[in-house]
Design an enzyme around this catalytic site. Structure first.
Site, mmCIF file in Angstrom:
data_model
loop_
_atom_site.group_PDB
_atom_site.id
_atom_site.type_symbol
_atom_site.label_atom_id
_atom_site.label_comp_id
_atom_site.label_asym_id
_atom_site.label_seq_id
_atom_site.Cartn_x
_atom_site.Cartn_y
_atom_site.Cartn_z
ATOM 1 N N ARG A 105 0.840 -1.211 0.000
ATOM 2 C CA ARG A 105 0.000 0.000 0.000
ATOM 3 C C ARG A 105 0.877 1.264 0.000
ATOM 4 N NH1 ARG A 105 -4.857 -0.988 4.122
ATOM 5 N NH2 ARG A 105 -5.576 0.959 3.180
ATOM 6 N N SER A 122 -8.054 11.892 2.210
ATOM 7 C CA SER A 122 -7.713 10.700 2.990
ATOM 8 C C SER A 122 -7.561 11.084 4.452
ATOM 9 C CB SER A 122 -6.397 10.101 2.475
ATOM 10 O OG SER A 122 -5.807 9.305 3.485
ATOM 11 N N ASP A 170 -15.437 2.955 2.278
ATOM 12 C CA ASP A 170 -15.324 1.536 2.635
ATOM 13 C C ASP A 170 -16.633 0.776 2.386
ATOM 14 O OD1 ASP A 170 -12.737 2.089 3.384
ATOM 15 O OD2 ASP A 170 -13.240 2.371 5.505
ATOM 16 N N LYS A 195 -6.617 -0.010 -1.431
ATOM 17 C CA LYS A 195 -7.054 -0.487 -0.113
ATOM 18 C C LYS A 195 -6.415 -1.857 0.151
ATOM 19 C CE LYS A 195 -9.571 3.148 0.638
ATOM 20 N NZ LYS A 195 -9.149 4.136 1.626
ATOM 21 N N ARG A 221 -9.947 -2.864 -4.827
ATOM 22 C CA ARG A 221 -11.366 -3.191 -4.625
ATOM 23 C C ARG A 221 -12.219 -2.955 -5.880
ATOM 24 N NH1 ARG A 221 -11.954 -1.028 1.698
ATOM 25 N NH2 ARG A 221 -10.959 -2.876 2.594
ATOM 26 N N ARG A 280 -13.574 -6.504 3.762
ATOM 27 C CA ARG A 280 -14.806 -5.888 3.214
ATOM 28 C C ARG A 280 -15.325 -6.707 2.019
ATOM 29 N NH1 ARG A 280 -15.537 -2.557 7.258
ATOM 30 N NH2 ARG A 280 -13.815 -1.183 7.721
#
Ligand code: SPQ
Length: 426
Positions: free
Chosen positions: A119, A164, A312, A339, A343, A385
């Site tokens: 990340r 962010s 999210d 993330k 995603r 998630r």
């Protein structure tokens, strides 16, 4: 973990404490004076990583399940850990702790799991370096492990290219140790738990539109904190209650901070029958009980300023869009690519495998709803998630859905599958 199509969700549930707020309460409690008592702390793996990092820096933290007591060491009372700090899977731990470490008078190496090591950390390295910190990516790839040599810092005005909360918070936390005012301006306002909680701890912090401003602190003061239920966890049951037939559920004590509640606004824009009951604004973080019933949903566009307030929840919103009539467009959401997994890519692949009409775009996806989903084998890529999203999608799909790596829900919601089973009456 296998899921089959099921009838509705019925009953009431209280979801675990908010992950973002749980992290911050341990971090700020550690650098405050006296004791911080945290109620409804999330016992997820990410928040336990935060506890473990601060214990390694000499903070005594008693974890008695629901209540966590942090014996603060003051702003300058942390001690150099004898080993590398392991932030596990948690981006919040890695980025926020970096802001605190930038102001210490010792050096530390931070790392995390495989996902954390991919990340982007340049987003905090750049502003913290501008403030005077010496921080480098050990593998020269802009990712963890990070070597941080703390020292004297000066205030800056940082125009952040991304909305962010982790970037903003890292800079604000470093700002506590700086020699003058620190400002962070975001393109859109991200979650403001850091600003609210730091102010509660006695810091001089305020917001001007999308700019957060902090002054150096002499001391923070330990507090009693009641962590509200996590809206990001509640979202999975709210979505299931909306899309599965004959559902009616009440999710109790959910945090509805306006910088986090975009999911509720998006559901309403899709035609959801959703009511907020017993709204409580008595503390800085407002809460409500949320009632949902099975609804006929329609497509919507989700873009711009709302994105950081539901970032999210976009995976579960994308799954919901498959059960809605018409087209849902998600844009301005390129952040989803960095993330725990990419995603956008994983949602498009997995929804596609279930028969959805979904296309990937540069900064989001387009979903043409109304096509029935069928079961498939879903790779969660160990992203909590994604696993929870496809558990819900699997409950609405014909046939069998198998989720690989399903245990990763442990990161933010260890009892997710048991709670889902209970609401399904199985
Ligand atoms: O902590 P981590 O791993 O980054 O967790 C996630 C999540 O899905 O739980 C993101 F992957 O939440 C972030 C969120 O996306 C938590 C967070 C915070 O507590 O400040 C802020 C958001 O990230 P960002 O990068 O937009 O600041």
């Amino acid at each position: 973990m296998i899921f089959h199509q099921c009838g509705g969700l019925k009953g009431q549930i209280t979801v675990p404490g908010d992950k973002s707020i749980s992290h911050r309460s341990v971090m700020f409690g550690s650098i405050a004076s006296k004791t911080t008592e945290i109620h409804n702390f999330l016992q997820g793996a990410d928040c336990l990583s935060t506890i473990s990092c601060f214990r390694r820096m000499g903070v005594e933290i008693e974890n008695r399940g629901d209540i966590v007591t942090v014996h603060g060491r003051g702003l300058r009372g942390l001690s150099q850990p004898s080993d590398i700090l392991d932030c596990g899977n948690s981006g919040t731990t890695t980025r926020l702790i970096s802001g605190i470490l930038a102001g210490q008078d010792f050096s530390v190496t931070l790392t995390g799991d495989e996902s954390i090591q991919k990340r982007p950390m340049k987003r905090i390295m750049e502003p913290l370096s501008q403030m005077g910190a010496r921080i480098r990516s050990i593998n020269h790839n802009g990712c963890a492990p990070l070597a941080i040599n703390g020292g004297p810092l000066h205030g800056i005005h940082y125009p952040s290219p991304v909305a962010s909360a982790q970037v903003k918070s890292a800079i604000l936390l470093a700002g506590l140790y700086a020699d003058g005012e620190t400002r962070v301006t975001e393109p859109y306002l991200s979650r403001n738990h850091t600003e609210l909680m730091l102010s509660h701890f006695g810091a001089d912090v305020h917001t001007e539109n999308t700019t957060a401003v902090i002054l150096p602190a002499r001391e923070l003061y330990g507090q009693k904190i009641l962590v509200p239920g996590d809206i990001s966890s509640a979202a999975f049951f709210l979505a299931a209650g909306l899309i599965l037939p004959n559902s009616e559920i009440l999710v109790r004590n959910v945090g509805i901070n306006p910088t986090r509640n975009g999911f509720l606004r998006a559901c309403q824009a899709m035609g959801a029958q959703l009511s907020l009951l017993g709204i409580d604004k008595s503390s800085g973080e407002p809460t409500a009980d949320i009632l949902v019933k099975t609804s006929s949903l329609h497509g919507t566009t989700i873009s711009g300023a709302i994105i950081p307030t539901l970032i999210d929840e976009l995976p579960i919103l994308a799954a919901m869009a498959c059960f809605a009539e018409g087209t849902t467009v998600i844009k301005d959401a390129a952040e989803l690519k960095v993330k725990e997994s990419n995603r956008i890519d994983i949602m498009v692949r997995n929804l596609g495998a279930m028969g959805a009409d979904v296309e990937e775009t540069d900064d989001g996806m387009i979903i043409h709803g109304g096509r029935p989903l069928h079961g498939a084998v879903i790779d969660s890529r160990l992203d909590h998630r994604i696993a929870m999203t496809f558990a819900i999608a699997g409950c609405g799909a014909e046939g069998e859905t198998e989720i690989l790596g399903a245990e990763c829900v442990n990161i933010s919601y260890p009892s997710f599958y048991e709670d889902l089973k209970r609401l399904l009456g199985s």
